[in-house]
Design an enzyme around this catalytic site. Sequence first.
Site, mmCIF file in Angstrom:
data_model
loop_
_atom_site.group_PDB
_atom_site.id
_atom_site.type_symbol
_atom_site.label_atom_id
_atom_site.label_comp_id
_atom_site.label_asym_id
_atom_site.label_seq_id
_atom_site.Cartn_x
_atom_site.Cartn_y
_atom_site.Cartn_z
ATOM 1 N N ASP A 1 0.845 -1.187 0.000
ATOM 2 C CA ASP A 1 0.000 0.000 0.000
ATOM 3 C C ASP A 1 0.887 1.246 0.000
ATOM 4 O OD1 ASP A 1 -1.976 1.909 0.407
ATOM 5 O OD2 ASP A 1 -2.180 1.472 2.547
ATOM 6 N N HIS A 2 1.145 1.789 -1.185
ATOM 7 C CA HIS A 2 2.032 2.941 -1.348
ATOM 8 C C HIS A 2 1.264 4.143 -1.876
ATOM 9 C CE1 HIS A 2 6.435 1.716 -1.128
ATOM 10 N NE2 HIS A 2 5.785 0.606 -0.810
ATOM 11 N N THR B 1 0.495 -2.760 4.695
ATOM 12 C CA THR B 1 0.013 -1.402 4.877
ATOM 13 C C THR B 1 0.513 -0.852 6.205
ATOM 14 O OG1 THR B 1 -1.990 -0.017 4.772
ATOM 15 C CG2 THR B 1 -2.167 -2.111 5.962
ATOM 16 N N GLY C 1 5.605 1.789 8.622
ATOM 17 C CA GLY C 1 5.527 2.767 7.541
ATOM 18 C C GLY C 1 6.855 3.347 7.098
ATOM 19 N N GLU C 2 6.762 4.115 6.002
ATOM 20 C CA GLU C 2 7.918 4.840 5.450
ATOM 21 C C GLU C 2 7.514 6.281 5.157
ATOM 22 O OE1 GLU C 2 6.781 2.128 3.472
ATOM 23 O OE2 GLU C 2 8.144 0.532 4.137
ATOM 24 N N ASN D 1 5.783 7.676 1.916
ATOM 25 C CA ASN D 1 4.334 7.573 1.753
ATOM 26 C C ASN D 1 3.559 8.434 2.748
ATOM 27 O OD1 ASN D 1 4.367 5.454 -0.306
ATOM 28 N ND2 ASN D 1 5.108 4.123 1.335
#
Length: 330
Positions: free
Chosen positions: A37-38, A71, A104-105, A108
């Site tokens: 999910d990006h 995600t 996360g990252e 994004n």
Amino acid sequence: MAIIGFHASHEQIPPSALLQHVQHAEQAGFAAAMCSDHLAPWSLRQGHSGHSWAWLGAALASTSLPFGVVTAPGQRAHPAVVAQAIATLGEMFPGRFWAALGSGENVNEHVTGEPWPDKATRERRLIESADVMRRLLAGEEVSHSGEIVVDGARVWSRPPEPPPLIGAAVSPVSAASHARWADGLITVAADGPALRDVLTAYRDAGGRGPVSAQLHLSWAPDERDALAIALDQWAYGTLGPPATWDIATPAEFDRRSVDVDEEAIRRAVTISSDLAVHVARVAEILDAGYDAVYLHHVGQEQSAFIDAFGERVLPALDRTLPGTTAAGDA
């Protein structure tokens, strides 16, 4: 029963073409599929990033494969909204969907304008999100105040059995942490000892459920072409955490990986024109104790890869690995 799945890379391929590729993968014998999910790609050269949840509805409706998504609830997407999406797909396609949750990252998440938290804060946010989502998927009305805030949320349309919530980890420390809440684990395939370390940390901490690995690979009939594909499309993968967590733009990923050489990219991606090399690499991962391997050919052209692996890699694994089945029997 070992599963060989197809990784659908939204960062690299338009969603319309990616839908055709996953349908092709099912026909070729892949037994499952997954995506991430990006909002943004890793590189300007990749150039795509379709909405995974919208795409998953179409992919599940047009194949019979089980699907998963990785995600990161908590910043770009509120965990109550993510739980609603999971529940809807689970209700429409019972037993065919799972979601892996990670911290996360920045590439994004920065779009919300909120500060990007440090790793410890992100891990607390993940654990709170997982707890909130599990309660929502069980039918509870949930209010919560902490790293995330939830006010009287309820998910109304739900499947009889909640879809599994899997932990996404790249290190033994994260894997052990996820054991407290996860229904399984997914990681990125490293070398054999590192893969075993992640799995051991998860199991020793009480981790339950299936364990899966995503394998980044590059194949072409010519070795030079396979190497060129990896250097063009997956050079960012040589950076590793914490850079991959904290960099905010595809352009910065490109800048930091501009001088990647052959030795470095071969550490990040399994590169070979020899299909037997890829058979051996998948077998190594399964021999380390993993239940599923999702194959990600890092090139933007997928059709030749799907055909070649369907004709020669999947049947070879079916013959040589105990407990591995062809997709038609899965």
